[in-house]
Design a protein around this motif. Structure first.
Motif, PDB file in Angstrom:
ATOM      1  N   ALA A 118       0.733  -1.135  -0.141  1.00 25.25           N
ATOM      2  CA  ALA A 118       0.064  -0.052   0.106  1.00 25.25           C
ATOM      3  C   ALA A 118       0.898   1.250   0.167  1.00 25.25           C
ATOM      4  N   THR A 119       2.073   1.248   0.316  1.00 18.07           N
ATOM      5  CA  THR A 119       3.168   2.139   0.456  1.00 18.07           C
ATOM      6  C   THR A 119       3.581   2.594  -0.982  1.00 18.07           C
ATOM      7  N   PRO A 120       3.316   3.934  -1.629  1.00 15.62           N
ATOM      8  CA  PRO A 120       3.891   4.258  -2.996  1.00 15.62           C
ATOM      9  C   PRO A 120       5.359   3.821  -2.784  1.00 15.62           C
ATOM     10  N   LYS A 121       5.895   3.115  -3.784  1.00 18.65           N
ATOM     11  CA  LYS A 121       7.280   2.673  -3.743  1.00 18.65           C
ATOM     12  C   LYS A 121       8.371   3.866  -3.902  1.00 18.65           C
ATOM     13  N   ILE A 122       7.976   4.720  -5.007  1.00 19.43           N
ATOM     14  CA  ILE A 122       8.670   5.869  -5.102  1.00 19.43           C
ATOM     15  C   ILE A 122       9.058   6.580  -4.006  1.00 19.43           C
ATOM     16  N   ALA A 123       8.212   6.774  -3.142  1.00 17.38           N
ATOM     17  CA  ALA A 123       8.174   7.579  -1.740  1.00 17.38           C
ATOM     18  C   ALA A 123       9.527   7.146  -0.964  1.00 17.38           C
ATOM     19  N   LEU A 124       9.952   5.775  -1.103  1.00 17.32           N
ATOM     20  CA  LEU A 124      10.912   5.160  -0.442  1.00 17.32           C
ATOM     21  C   LEU A 124      12.252   5.565  -1.101  1.00 17.32           C
ATOM     22  N   ALA A 125      12.382   6.351  -2.348  1.00 18.43           N
ATOM     23  CA  ALA A 125      13.459   6.658  -2.975  1.00 18.43           C
ATOM     24  C   ALA A 125      14.335   7.416  -2.094  1.00 18.43           C
ATOM     25  N   PRO A 126      14.255   8.557  -1.386  1.00 20.02           N
ATOM     26  CA  PRO A 126      15.027   9.372  -0.264  1.00 20.02           C
ATOM     27  C   PRO A 126      15.674   8.417   0.755  1.00 20.02           C
ATOM     28  N   ALA A 259       7.157 -17.038 -24.463  1.00 18.25           N
ATOM     29  CA  ALA A 259       6.705 -18.023 -25.949  1.00 18.25           C
ATOM     30  C   ALA A 259       7.629 -19.269 -26.012  1.00 18.25           C
ATOM     31  N   ARG A 260       8.850 -18.840 -25.473  1.00 13.32           N
ATOM     32  CA  ARG A 260       9.567 -20.202 -25.525  1.00 13.32           C
ATOM     33  C   ARG A 260       9.400 -21.247 -24.580  1.00 13.32           C
ATOM     34  N   LEU A 261       9.201 -20.798 -23.362  1.00 12.91           N
ATOM     35  CA  LEU A 261       9.217 -21.549 -22.324  1.00 12.91           C
ATOM     36  C   LEU A 261       7.800 -22.342 -22.071  1.00 12.91           C
ATOM     37  N   LEU A 262       6.896 -21.179 -22.509  1.00 18.94           N
ATOM     38  CA  LEU A 262       5.313 -21.787 -22.173  1.00 18.94           C
ATOM     39  C   LEU A 262       4.737 -21.721 -23.582  1.00 18.94           C
ATOM     40  N   PHE A 263       5.124 -22.587 -24.462  1.00 19.37           N
ATOM     41  CA  PHE A 263       4.755 -22.670 -25.728  1.00 19.37           C
ATOM     42  C   PHE A 263       3.186 -23.519 -25.760  1.00 19.37           C
ATOM     43  N   TRP A 264       2.819 -23.999 -24.578  1.00 20.79           N
ATOM     44  CA  TRP A 264       1.601 -24.821 -24.414  1.00 20.79           C
ATOM     45  C   TRP A 264       0.530 -23.920 -23.868  1.00 20.79           C
ATOM     46  N   ASP A 265       0.854 -22.580 -23.653  1.00 19.26           N
ATOM     47  CA  ASP A 265      -0.150 -21.628 -23.099  1.00 19.26           C
ATOM     48  C   ASP A 265      -0.194 -20.479 -24.054  1.00 19.26           C
ATOM     49  N   ASP A 266      -1.197 -20.278 -24.509  1.00 13.83           N
ATOM     50  CA  ASP A 266      -1.614 -19.194 -25.867  1.00 13.83           C
ATOM     51  C   ASP A 266      -2.313 -17.999 -25.172  1.00 13.83           C
ATOM     52  N   ALA A 267      -2.172 -17.871 -23.832  1.00 20.53           N
ATOM     53  CA  ALA A 267      -2.806 -16.533 -23.194  1.00 20.53           C
ATOM     54  C   ALA A 267      -2.320 -15.375 -24.012  1.00 20.53           C
ATOM     55  N   ASP A 268      -3.137 -14.243 -24.047  1.00 22.84           N
ATOM     56  CA  ASP A 268      -2.786 -12.933 -24.277  1.00 22.84           C
ATOM     57  C   ASP A 268      -1.539 -12.479 -23.510  1.00 22.84           C
ATOM     58  N   THR A 269      -0.397 -11.806 -24.034  1.00 25.11           N
ATOM     59  CA  THR A 269       0.561 -11.504 -23.272  1.00 25.11           C
ATOM     60  C   THR A 269       0.852  -9.966 -23.100  1.00 25.11           C
ATOM     61  N   ALA A 270      -0.287  -9.158 -23.395  1.00 21.49           N
ATOM     62  CA  ALA A 270      -0.289  -7.876 -23.254  1.00 21.49           C
ATOM     63  C   ALA A 270      -0.045  -7.366 -21.945  1.00 21.49           C
ATOM     64  N   ILE A 271       0.633  -6.116 -21.921  1.00 18.31           N
ATOM     65  CA  ILE A 271       1.216  -5.435 -20.566  1.00 18.31           C
ATOM     66  C   ILE A 271      -0.005  -5.408 -19.782  1.00 18.31           C
ATOM     67  N   PRO A 272      -0.293  -6.021 -18.638  1.00 15.18           N
ATOM     68  CA  PRO A 272      -1.573  -5.841 -17.880  1.00 15.18           C
ATOM     69  C   PRO A 272      -1.047  -4.414 -17.138  1.00 15.18           C
ATOM     70  N   THR A 273      -2.316  -4.218 -16.345  1.00 10.36           N
ATOM     71  CA  THR A 273      -1.978  -2.977 -15.335  1.00 10.36           C
ATOM     72  C   THR A 273      -1.749  -3.249 -13.990  1.00 10.36           C
ATOM     73  N   GLY A 274      -0.522  -2.684 -13.615  1.00  8.28           N
ATOM     74  CA  GLY A 274       0.103  -3.236 -12.259  1.00  8.28           C
ATOM     75  C   GLY A 274      -0.245  -2.338 -11.269  1.00  8.28           C
ATOM     76  N   PRO A 275       0.087  -2.896 -10.054  1.00  6.13           N
ATOM     77  CA  PRO A 275      -0.101  -1.917  -8.797  1.00  6.13           C
ATOM     78  C   PRO A 275       0.661  -0.579  -8.862  1.00  6.13           C
ATOM     79  N   GLY A 276       0.010   0.146  -8.061  1.00  2.00           N
ATOM     80  CA  GLY A 276       0.453   1.619  -8.057  1.00  2.00           C
ATOM     81  C   GLY A 276       1.881   1.418  -7.447  1.00  2.00           C
ATOM     82  N   THR A 277       2.748   2.341  -7.926  1.00  2.00           N
ATOM     83  CA  THR A 277       4.102   2.567  -7.636  1.00  2.00           C
ATOM     84  C   THR A 277       4.376   4.037  -6.754  1.00  2.00           C
TER      85      THR A 277
END
Length: 277
Positions: A118-126, A259-277
């Protein structure tokens, strides 16, 4: 073999036409937007300090690449980002696997993980700069912290979504917990894990740039600060363009590996929305 070769050759035109069919709308939209942008900038409707012409941005890209300035600083940024990314993947998969295998450890770590998530990770930069200094270590640490949580969460989610029936079969055959994990749980969780890795590789690059903003002598983030200080908006845009191309390349490499490792899985590989940073 000749039959297989002919079959592949027959599919090439179909694949090319399918690619062209899906590619032309975004390409056309991009050309129209850039052309309108260029015309508006040349006609004086846009302030070059706010939004420079695409031609000027492209000239800065060519100049930065040909002089070697962008290449040298990109190497520094990439080395830090990839180092942090690999650490994030290793720790994320390891911690996710341990918390899934041990219910007691999961209950102990859950409040801490939720608080950190839940903590914004960028706030940890300092703080990270204070702990690790202004050298490479702080950039690697920040990119690892930001990239860790998508991999950790996707690992836990993937391991918990594995079909329990398959694991019950191995238990009935006398397999040990580690054997069940290695043969069923981890392979079944890999599609989820790669989804988190896809997010982490871009966030690791983001963490490195933020670390360079906080203090560094080299890197694309440092170049952005210098260009911004000199009010060179076109150069800032050109560096952002290089960063965007770098992020897309890293994402494509992760997709290729998947694709090389999971040739048996044809799920979409588009970039999903990640958790907030």
């Amino acid at each position: 073999m000749p039959g297989a070769r002919h079959s592949i050759l027959r599919t090439l035109p179909t694949s090319a036409s399918r690619l062209a069919k899906h590619a032309w709308p975004p390409v056309l939209f991009f050309v129209v937007v850039v052309s309108a942008w260029e015309w508006a900038a040349r006609a004086g409707f846009l302030d070059p300090m706010v939004l420079p012409a695409p031609g000027e941005i492209a000239a800065n890209v060519v100049d930065g690449l040909s002089s070697g300035l962008y290449i040298i600083n990109l190497q520094v940024t990439l080395m830090q980002a990839i180092s942090g990314f690999l650490i994030a993947c290793a720790l994320g998969v390891a911690m996710g696997s341990l918390t899934t295998l041990s219910e007691r450890l999961s209950r102990a770590l859950q409040p801490i993980v939720l608080a950190l998530e839940a903590t914004p990770k960028i706030a940890l930069a300092p703080l990270i700069i204070v702990w690790f200094g202004y050298g490479m270590g702080s950039k690697v640490a920040l990119s690892a912290v930001i990239g860790f949580f998508p991999v950790f969460i996707s690992t836990v989610s993937g391991l918990r979504s594995v079909d329990p029936g398959r694991m019950d079969v191995l238990r009935a055959l006398g397999a040990r917990r580690w054997q069940i994990f290695k043969m069923v749980a981890l392979p079944g969780a890999l599609p989820h894990i790669f989804a988190g890795i896809n997010i982490a590789v871009v966030l690791a690059l983001l963490g490195t740039i933020v670390g360079e903003f906080m203090g560094a002598k080299e890197g694309l983030g440092t170049l952005i600060l210098y260009a911004n200080g000199n009010l060179d908006t076109a150069r800032v845009f050109s560096i952002l363009l290089v960063l965007a191309a770098t992020g897309l390349t890293l994402h494509a490499l992760v997709d290729f590996t998947r694709a090389r490792l999971l040739f048996w899985d044809d799920a979409d590989t588009a970039i999903p929305t990640g958790p907030g940073t």
